[in-house]
Design a protein around this motif. Structure first.
Motif, PDB file in Angstrom:
ATOM      1  N   ASP A 336     -65.139  15.366 -11.506  1.00  0.00           N
ATOM      2  CA  ASP A 336     -65.076  16.824 -11.667  1.00  0.00           C
ATOM      3  C   ASP A 336     -64.761  17.543 -10.360  1.00  0.00           C
ATOM      4  O   ASP A 336     -65.078  18.730 -10.200  1.00  0.00           O
ATOM      5  N   ARG A 337     -64.102  16.844  -9.438  1.00  0.00           N
ATOM      6  CA  ARG A 337     -63.827  17.428  -8.119  1.00  0.00           C
ATOM      7  C   ARG A 337     -62.425  18.012  -8.011  1.00  0.00           C
ATOM      8  O   ARG A 337     -62.234  19.079  -7.414  1.00  0.00           O
ATOM      9  N   MET A 338     -61.428  17.320  -8.565  1.00  0.00           N
ATOM     10  CA  MET A 338     -60.038  17.741  -8.409  1.00  0.00           C
ATOM     11  C   MET A 338     -59.396  18.041  -9.761  1.00  0.00           C
ATOM     12  O   MET A 338     -59.535  17.275 -10.711  1.00  0.00           O
ATOM     13  N   LEU A 339     -58.686  19.158  -9.809  1.00  0.00           N
ATOM     14  CA  LEU A 339     -57.928  19.538 -10.992  1.00  0.00           C
ATOM     15  C   LEU A 339     -56.443  19.452 -10.662  1.00  0.00           C
ATOM     16  O   LEU A 339     -55.998  19.967  -9.632  1.00  0.00           O
ATOM     17  N   TYR A 340     -55.685  18.809 -11.542  1.00  0.00           N
ATOM     18  CA  TYR A 340     -54.234  18.649 -11.365  1.00  0.00           C
ATOM     19  C   TYR A 340     -53.508  19.498 -12.405  1.00  0.00           C
ATOM     20  O   TYR A 340     -53.873  19.488 -13.588  1.00  0.00           O
ATOM     21  N   VAL A 341     -52.496  20.227 -11.956  1.00  0.00           N
ATOM     22  CA  VAL A 341     -51.793  21.180 -12.811  1.00  0.00           C
ATOM     23  C   VAL A 341     -50.300  20.892 -12.746  1.00  0.00           C
ATOM     24  O   VAL A 341     -49.683  20.977 -11.673  1.00  0.00           O
ATOM     25  N   GLU A 348     -43.297  20.950 -10.068  1.00  0.00           N
ATOM     26  CA  GLU A 348     -44.352  20.824  -9.065  1.00  0.00           C
ATOM     27  C   GLU A 348     -45.634  20.338  -9.720  1.00  0.00           C
ATOM     28  O   GLU A 348     -45.973  20.751 -10.835  1.00  0.00           O
ATOM     29  N   LEU A 349     -46.346  19.457  -9.030  1.00  0.00           N
ATOM     30  CA  LEU A 349     -47.709  19.102  -9.398  1.00  0.00           C
ATOM     31  C   LEU A 349     -48.630  19.695  -8.348  1.00  0.00           C
ATOM     32  O   LEU A 349     -48.485  19.418  -7.152  1.00  0.00           O
ATOM     33  N   LYS A 350     -49.572  20.520  -8.785  1.00  0.00           N
ATOM     34  CA  LYS A 350     -50.519  21.155  -7.878  1.00  0.00           C
ATOM     35  C   LYS A 350     -51.888  20.496  -8.004  1.00  0.00           C
ATOM     36  O   LYS A 350     -52.287  20.083  -9.100  1.00  0.00           O
ATOM     37  N   GLN A 351     -52.592  20.440  -6.880  1.00  0.00           N
ATOM     38  CA  GLN A 351     -53.933  19.864  -6.830  1.00  0.00           C
ATOM     39  C   GLN A 351     -54.907  20.934  -6.328  1.00  0.00           C
ATOM     40  O   GLN A 351     -54.669  21.572  -5.300  1.00  0.00           O
ATOM     41  N   TYR A 352     -55.993  21.115  -7.059  1.00  0.00           N
ATOM     42  CA  TYR A 352     -57.005  22.110  -6.699  1.00  0.00           C
ATOM     43  C   TYR A 352     -58.367  21.438  -6.540  1.00  0.00           C
ATOM     44  O   TYR A 352     -58.760  20.612  -7.387  1.00  0.00           O
ATOM     45  N   ASP A 353     -59.067  21.798  -5.492  1.00  0.00           N
ATOM     46  CA  ASP A 353     -60.467  21.413  -5.345  1.00  0.00           C
ATOM     47  C   ASP A 353     -61.286  22.383  -6.205  1.00  0.00           C
ATOM     48  O   ASP A 353     -61.268  23.597  -5.982  1.00  0.00           O
ATOM     49  N   VAL A 363     -55.297  22.363  -2.647  1.00  0.00           N
ATOM     50  CA  VAL A 363     -55.378  21.445  -1.513  1.00  0.00           C
ATOM     51  C   VAL A 363     -54.215  20.458  -1.464  1.00  0.00           C
ATOM     52  O   VAL A 363     -54.126  19.649  -0.532  1.00  0.00           O
ATOM     53  N   GLY A 364     -53.309  20.506  -2.448  1.00  0.00           N
ATOM     54  CA  GLY A 364     -52.190  19.573  -2.431  1.00  0.00           C
ATOM     55  C   GLY A 364     -51.086  20.005  -3.370  1.00  0.00           C
ATOM     56  O   GLY A 364     -51.316  20.745  -4.334  1.00  0.00           O
ATOM     57  N   SER A 365     -49.871  19.549  -3.075  1.00  0.00           N
ATOM     58  CA  SER A 365     -48.724  19.864  -3.921  1.00  0.00           C
ATOM     59  C   SER A 365     -47.631  18.841  -3.662  1.00  0.00           C
ATOM     60  O   SER A 365     -47.473  18.357  -2.532  1.00  0.00           O
ATOM     61  N   VAL A 366     -46.888  18.508  -4.705  1.00  0.00           N
ATOM     62  CA  VAL A 366     -45.726  17.651  -4.555  1.00  0.00           C
ATOM     63  C   VAL A 366     -44.663  18.142  -5.529  1.00  0.00           C
ATOM     64  O   VAL A 366     -44.982  18.623  -6.617  1.00  0.00           O
ATOM     65  N   ARG A 367     -43.397  18.057  -5.107  1.00  0.00           N
ATOM     66  CA  ARG A 367     -42.284  18.539  -5.929  1.00  0.00           C
ATOM     67  C   ARG A 367     -41.454  17.365  -6.439  1.00  0.00           C
ATOM     68  O   ARG A 367     -41.128  16.443  -5.694  1.00  0.00           O
ATOM     69  N   LEU A 368     -41.094  17.429  -7.718  1.00  0.00           N
ATOM     70  CA  LEU A 368     -40.170  16.487  -8.342  1.00  0.00           C
ATOM     71  C   LEU A 368     -39.424  17.221  -9.452  1.00  0.00           C
ATOM     72  O   LEU A 368     -40.055  17.866 -10.297  1.00  0.00           O
ATOM     73  N   ASP A 430     -56.412  11.271  -1.617  1.00  0.00           N
ATOM     74  CA  ASP A 430     -57.787  11.025  -1.198  1.00  0.00           C
ATOM     75  C   ASP A 430     -58.673  11.876  -2.104  1.00  0.00           C
ATOM     76  O   ASP A 430     -58.582  13.109  -2.066  1.00  0.00           O
ATOM     77  N   PRO A 431     -59.524  11.270  -2.921  1.00  0.00           N
ATOM     78  CA  PRO A 431     -60.284  12.063  -3.886  1.00  0.00           C
ATOM     79  C   PRO A 431     -61.317  12.981  -3.253  1.00  0.00           C
ATOM     80  O   PRO A 431     -61.835  13.876  -3.925  1.00  0.00           O
ATOM     81  N   GLY A 432     -61.592  12.795  -1.969  1.00  0.00           N
ATOM     82  CA  GLY A 432     -62.558  13.648  -1.303  1.00  0.00           C
ATOM     83  C   GLY A 432     -61.944  14.874  -0.661  1.00  0.00           C
ATOM     84  O   GLY A 432     -62.477  15.980  -0.762  1.00  0.00           O
ATOM     85  N   THR A 433     -60.792  14.685  -0.010  1.00  0.00           N
ATOM     86  CA  THR A 433     -60.187  15.789   0.738  1.00  0.00           C
ATOM     87  C   THR A 433     -58.925  16.344   0.103  1.00  0.00           C
ATOM     88  O   THR A 433     -58.504  17.462   0.426  1.00  0.00           O
ATOM     89  N   GLY A 434     -58.287  15.585  -0.774  1.00  0.00           N
ATOM     90  CA  GLY A 434     -57.063  16.036  -1.409  1.00  0.00           C
ATOM     91  C   GLY A 434     -55.832  15.709  -0.589  1.00  0.00           C
ATOM     92  O   GLY A 434     -55.883  14.971   0.401  1.00  0.00           O
ATOM     93  N   GLY A 435     -54.698  16.274  -0.993  1.00  0.00           N
ATOM     94  CA  GLY A 435     -53.412  15.943  -0.391  1.00  0.00           C
ATOM     95  C   GLY A 435     -52.693  14.926  -1.256  1.00  0.00           C
ATOM     96  O   GLY A 435     -53.294  13.944  -1.705  1.00  0.00           O
ATOM     97  N   LEU A 436     -51.407  15.139  -1.505  1.00  0.00           N
ATOM     98  CA  LEU A 436     -50.640  14.309  -2.422  1.00  0.00           C
ATOM     99  C   LEU A 436     -49.466  13.644  -1.712  1.00  0.00           C
ATOM    100  O   LEU A 436     -48.774  14.288  -0.925  1.00  0.00           O
TER     101      LEU A 436
END
Length: 472
Positions: A336-341, A348-353, A363-368, A430-436
């Motif tokens: 229940d720490r990270m949400l991916y959108v 784009e895939l976005k990562q939210y703490d 806390v993270g994003s990647v484009r494809l 990293d499931p603790g700090t995020g970043g993709l």
């Protein structure tokens, strides 16, 4: 006296047990033929980074029919079975063994056995459209979840296959017989899409998309601009199938889709994605939560549309001079720490703490891919990609994210009229700090899919959107 059967080791009593379990070595991916002239397939992808076939399709099971358009699928049983009296002793031999594959266009449900060879699933049974209509009164099965007393199969249409009300069919998770319609009193609910629950709260939550006639031939602009697609959440008594409360997000918030309740069995909140706002083409994520005796929802994430040259846009978007994000899937990590959108339109895939679920922090994003950007994958830097991160699945330990690029055939064609192609990607975090970060060793694409379009992913042993946990 019979000897008790050993409990399935992939039934985890808690989210913490699931996170600590061995990593997946295979991913199951459904892929469909847009033309409906060839069989769709259940494919198997090697996810073992130490394997010589890592990132390759290593299994392929064709359906016995054509025109199914496989979409969402899932296991016959999962960790929620531990809520059954006797299941945690393993007396009845229930296992996470069978994958149920609903055909969104055909209304058939094909059941595949992943034993004894998980790389070679075998057809076990087909549940025909007639049985679904006669016994449950539904058609166009869309999403399924393995529940404590059966398989809950959400359906977009009524028995006639065109209009509503849509709802939930209950299936036996051992024999796969269609038992009945789950609802006993649907109240005002008419449109359907997803359904999931808070087991310890005896609450089921459902969301809304549209009837078959509203979605199967693509997005209907007149319906969208008239705010006719779904914009509500519904809360139900899980044991009784009785409607309790409706929460309207506002008519401009069109297409309330994927539900991701907290994995903590004692929590009373979750997230839902909204595809588009007719006010400004933004997309959004909302948090629902219990407030006393009522359920409430508030918008916690807004993702704006991106300006674009009309010459770069498909006909449906030219008048707006912008690309809407089109949030078509979200996923919540098991802790229940990270949400991916997934922002399918902008690619784009976005990562939210979401450690504080009321205040997500990106806390993270990647484009494809993407309608305009067509961002390539690092494994094929010279190949512009169509489609975008669409279905997203997160490993139990939260370290690996898998995405595929196709939404629904008719909708693919509207937003990517030159074709979506076919691809699947893996993203590390990293499931603790995020970043993709994209894994450049994992990119089955193009002819790897034999002309089919990959859609949803299920991971061997379970994943972030498969299981509900009964204990802390």
């Amino acid at each position: 006296m019979s000897t008790p059967t050993r409990m399935d080791p992939t039934f985890y009593r808690s989210a913490a047990e699931a996170i600590a379990a061995p990593s997946e070595r295979l991913a199951y991916v459904v892929a469909f033929d847009r033309a409906g002239s060839r069989p769709d397939a259940l494919t198997v992808v090697d996810t073992d980074a130490g394997s010589p076939s890592y990132g390759q399709i290593v299994g392929w099971a064709e359906l016995p029919t054509v025109g199914d358009e496989l979409h969402h699928f899932g296991w016959n049983a999962c960790s929620s079975a531990l809520l059954h009296e006797g299941h945690d002793m393993g007396h009845d031999g229930l296992q996470r063994r069978y994958l149920l594959l609903p055909g969104l266009r055909s209304s058939n449900v094909h059941v595949y056995d992943t034993h004894p060879d998980p790389r070679a699933p075998r057809l076990h049974k087909t549940i025909g459209a007639e049985e679904l209509a006669e016994k449950a009164g539904y058609s166009r099965p869309h999403t399924l979840h393995c529940g404590p007393d059966g398989v809950f199969l959400t359906c977009l249409g009524s028995a006639d296959g065109d209009d509503g009300p849509g709802g939930i069919a209950l299936l036996d998770h051992s024999t796969f017989d269609v038992l009945r319609a789950w609802e006993t009193d649907r109240g005002p609910q008419y449109l359907a899409y997803d359904a999931w629950w808070h087991l310890n709260q005896n609450t089921l939550v459902s969301s809304e998309w549209g009837t078959p006639s509203m979605v199967e031939d693509g997005l209907v602009p007149e319906l969208l601009l008239d705010n006719r697609y779904g914009h509500r959440l519904h809360f139900w008594d899980l044991a009784e199938g009785r409607h309790l409360q409706e929460v309207d997000l506002g008519p401009e918030h069109q297409m309330v889709l994927e539900l991701r309740p907290s994995h903590d069995p004692d929590a009373t909140w979750g997230f839902v994605g909204v595809v588009v706002s007719t006010a400004d083409l933004s997309a959004s994520v909302w948090r629902w939560h219990r407030d006393g005796d009522e359920w409430k929802a508030e918008k916690v994430i807004t993702i704006p549309a991106e300006p674009a040259d009309p010459d770069d846009l498909p006909p449906a978007l030219k008048p707006f001079s912008a690309v809407p994000p089109l949030v078509t899937d979200i996923d919540l990590s098991v802790d229940d720490r990270m949400l991916y959108v997934s922002c399918w339109g902008t690619g784009e895939l976005k990562q939210y703490d979401v450690s504080d679920p009321a205040h997500p922090r990106e806390v993270g994003s990647v484009r494809l891919g993407g309608v305009v950007r067509k961002t390539p994958h690092p494994a094929a830097p010279g190949e512009p990609l169509a489609g975008g991160p669409q279905m997203v699945e997160v490993s139990r330990d939260g370290r690996r994210i898998y995405v595929t690029n196709s939404l629904y055939g008719a909708w693919d064609d509207q937003f990517f009229p030159d074709g979506t192609g076919s691809w699947m990607a893996k993203i590390d975090t990293d499931p603790g700090t995020g970043g993709l970060g994209l894994d450049d060793r994992f990119f089955p694409h193009g002819e790897d899919w034999r002309g089919l379009r990959p859609h949803q992913v299920r991971l061997q042993g379970g994943d972030a959107s498969s299981d509900s946990y009964c204990y802390r």
